[in-house]
Design a protein around this motif. Sequence first.
Motif, mmCIF file in Angstrom:
data_model
loop_
_atom_site.group_PDB
_atom_site.id
_atom_site.type_symbol
_atom_site.label_atom_id
_atom_site.label_comp_id
_atom_site.label_asym_id
_atom_site.label_seq_id
_atom_site.Cartn_x
_atom_site.Cartn_y
_atom_site.Cartn_z
ATOM 1 N N ILE A 80 0.830 -1.205 0.000
ATOM 2 C CA ILE A 80 0.000 0.000 0.000
ATOM 3 C C ILE A 80 0.859 1.248 0.000
ATOM 4 C CG2 ILE A 80 -0.287 -0.142 2.515
ATOM 5 C CD1 ILE A 80 -2.700 1.485 -0.034
ATOM 6 N N ARG A 81 1.999 1.190 0.691
ATOM 7 C CA ARG A 81 2.901 2.348 0.703
ATOM 8 C C ARG A 81 3.441 2.623 -0.696
ATOM 9 N NH1 ARG A 81 1.182 2.319 5.517
ATOM 10 N NH2 ARG A 81 -0.408 3.367 4.266
ATOM 11 N N GLN A 85 2.960 6.027 -2.999
ATOM 12 C CA GLN A 85 4.093 6.794 -3.509
ATOM 13 C C GLN A 85 4.080 6.890 -5.032
ATOM 14 O OE1 GLN A 85 7.831 5.403 -1.703
ATOM 15 N NE2 GLN A 85 6.653 4.829 0.108
ATOM 16 N N ALA A 86 3.489 5.887 -5.681
ATOM 17 C CA ALA A 86 3.444 5.886 -7.146
ATOM 18 C C ALA A 86 2.408 6.864 -7.683
ATOM 19 C CB ALA A 86 3.138 4.477 -7.648
ATOM 20 N N LEU A 87 1.459 7.282 -6.845
ATOM 21 C CA LEU A 87 0.416 8.202 -7.281
ATOM 22 C C LEU A 87 0.935 9.639 -7.214
ATOM 23 C CD1 LEU A 87 -2.541 8.580 -8.149
ATOM 24 C CD2 LEU A 87 -3.128 8.803 -5.729
ATOM 25 N N ASP A 88 1.050 10.265 -8.353
ATOM 26 C CA ASP A 88 1.564 11.637 -8.430
ATOM 27 C C ASP A 88 0.396 12.620 -8.333
ATOM 28 O OD1 ASP A 88 2.930 13.974 -8.873
ATOM 29 O OD2 ASP A 88 3.284 13.607 -11.011
ATOM 30 N N VAL A 89 0.281 13.284 -7.182
ATOM 31 C CA VAL A 89 -0.812 14.243 -6.997
ATOM 32 C C VAL A 89 -0.292 15.669 -6.824
ATOM 33 C CG1 VAL A 89 -2.371 12.541 -5.987
ATOM 34 C CG2 VAL A 89 -0.831 13.831 -4.486
ATOM 35 N N GLY A 90 1.021 15.845 -6.965
ATOM 36 C CA GLY A 90 1.608 17.168 -6.750
ATOM 37 C C GLY A 90 1.113 18.223 -7.720
ATOM 38 N N HIS A 91 0.697 17.790 -8.909
ATOM 39 C CA HIS A 91 0.248 18.739 -9.923
ATOM 40 C C HIS A 91 -1.267 18.969 -9.879
ATOM 41 C CE1 HIS A 91 -0.537 14.790 -11.597
ATOM 42 N NE2 HIS A 91 -1.342 15.343 -12.488
ATOM 43 N N LEU A 92 -1.949 18.236 -9.006
ATOM 44 C CA LEU A 92 -3.407 18.337 -8.960
ATOM 45 C C LEU A 92 -3.867 19.413 -7.986
ATOM 46 C CD1 LEU A 92 -4.421 14.549 -8.858
ATOM 47 C CD2 LEU A 92 -4.440 16.079 -10.838
ATOM 48 N N ARG A 99 -9.023 13.632 -3.035
ATOM 49 C CA ARG A 99 -10.009 12.677 -3.533
ATOM 50 C C ARG A 99 -9.309 11.482 -4.179
ATOM 51 N NH1 ARG A 99 -15.328 12.725 -4.790
ATOM 52 N NH2 ARG A 99 -15.513 14.956 -4.405
ATOM 53 N N ARG A 100 -8.283 11.737 -4.963
ATOM 54 C CA ARG A 100 -7.547 10.658 -5.616
ATOM 55 C C ARG A 100 -6.867 9.744 -4.598
ATOM 56 N NH1 ARG A 100 -5.771 11.762 -10.868
ATOM 57 N NH2 ARG A 100 -4.651 9.782 -10.738
ATOM 58 N N LEU A 101 -6.312 10.332 -3.554
ATOM 59 C CA LEU A 101 -5.666 9.537 -2.510
ATOM 60 C C LEU A 101 -6.675 8.634 -1.792
ATOM 61 C CD1 LEU A 101 -3.251 12.233 -1.055
ATOM 62 C CD2 LEU A 101 -2.556 10.061 -2.094
ATOM 63 N N ALA A 102 -7.855 9.174 -1.538
ATOM 64 C CA ALA A 102 -8.906 8.377 -0.891
ATOM 65 C C ALA A 102 -9.348 7.232 -1.796
ATOM 66 C CB ALA A 102 -10.092 9.268 -0.541
ATOM 67 N N GLU A 103 -9.514 7.522 -3.076
ATOM 68 C CA GLU A 103 -9.944 6.495 -4.022
ATOM 69 C C GLU A 103 -8.879 5.424 -4.204
ATOM 70 O OE1 GLU A 103 -12.917 9.310 -6.746
ATOM 71 O OE2 GLU A 103 -10.902 8.804 -7.461
ATOM 72 N N LEU A 104 -7.611 5.841 -4.201
ATOM 73 C CA LEU A 104 -6.521 4.875 -4.308
ATOM 74 C C LEU A 104 -6.554 3.886 -3.146
ATOM 75 C CD1 LEU A 104 -3.637 3.922 -5.373
ATOM 76 C CD2 LEU A 104 -2.734 5.478 -3.649
ATOM 77 N N THR A 105 -6.751 4.391 -1.937
ATOM 78 C CA THR A 105 -6.799 3.522 -0.764
ATOM 79 C C THR A 105 -7.969 2.556 -0.866
ATOM 80 O OG1 THR A 105 -5.841 5.288 0.580
ATOM 81 C CG2 THR A 105 -6.872 3.473 1.756
ATOM 82 N N VAL A 146 2.969 13.202 1.869
ATOM 83 C CA VAL A 146 2.136 13.575 0.712
ATOM 84 C C VAL A 146 0.865 14.264 1.185
ATOM 85 C CG1 VAL A 146 0.737 12.675 -1.185
ATOM 86 C CG2 VAL A 146 3.043 11.795 -0.820
ATOM 87 N N LEU A 147 0.216 13.709 2.194
ATOM 88 C CA LEU A 147 -0.998 14.324 2.733
ATOM 89 C C LEU A 147 -0.704 15.689 3.346
ATOM 90 C CD1 LEU A 147 -2.990 11.386 4.359
ATOM 91 C CD2 LEU A 147 -3.859 13.008 2.666
ATOM 92 N N ASP A 148 0.413 15.800 4.045
ATOM 93 C CA ASP A 148 0.807 17.091 4.625
ATOM 94 C C ASP A 148 0.906 18.157 3.538
ATOM 95 O OD1 ASP A 148 0.968 16.801 7.398
ATOM 96 O OD2 ASP A 148 2.940 15.852 7.292
ATOM 97 N N ASP A 149 1.535 17.775 2.435
ATOM 98 C CA ASP A 149 1.714 18.723 1.327
ATOM 99 C C ASP A 149 0.373 19.127 0.725
ATOM 100 O OD1 ASP A 149 3.392 20.053 -0.841
ATOM 101 O OD2 ASP A 149 2.220 18.632 -2.038
#
Length: 218
Positions: A80-81, A85-92, A99-105, A146-149
């Motif tokens: 899961i880690r 880490q593979a999900l790039d959300v920095g540009h979103l 939302r993407r992080l929640a859906e990924l989990t 990632v969540l902090d950012d």
Amino acid sequence: MLVTTSAAPSERPERQRDAERTRAELLAVATRVFAEDGYSGARVDEIAEQTRTTKRMIYYYFGGKEQLYLSVLDHAYRGIRQAEQALDVGHLDPVEAVRRLAELTYDHHVSHPEFIRLVSIENIHRGEFIKRLDGLRTSAAPAVTVLDDVLARGRAAGEFREDVDALDVHLVISSYCVFQVANRHTFGFLFGRDLGAPENRDHLRTMIGDVVVGWLTG
């Protein structure tokens, strides 16, 4: 005179690949067996029977039942880690990113029910084994970072509330997603809705995104 020979260089990579395949197969089968039978109920003999190797080789690769279980736990948590880490959300946009992080989990937990069963088993044992895997704390740090950012960007944009931190968000997302797997059968019996049914997944995936976004922006 004693003549010794060594494997040709071209043979060594193939041997290494065979060893890696064997180890990966053992981990996959052991994950399934431990998830089904728990640590106490799982038998190394059964794991060996379900693979193309022997009990002796299991001990060779892992050292014993306890070490094999620790390897299974470590591998499951790192899965899961790595996905996070593979999900790039920095540009979103922050709202879309969370939302993407929640859906990924959600997707990962539903696709890896054995992970949830292993977590449940480990909690039954009061975390006896995971406490020996101190490296997992280090591997978990990037997910919080990632969540902090994302939260910091959302606050800076005036979109997110100030009194919520990354662990709060992680807790809410994990609680919802674990429930989908851990309580599927009891929930289905009591309320007549199968949380694991394919036709329900889009709705349930969207729901956790809506819950987290609504909570953070409210």
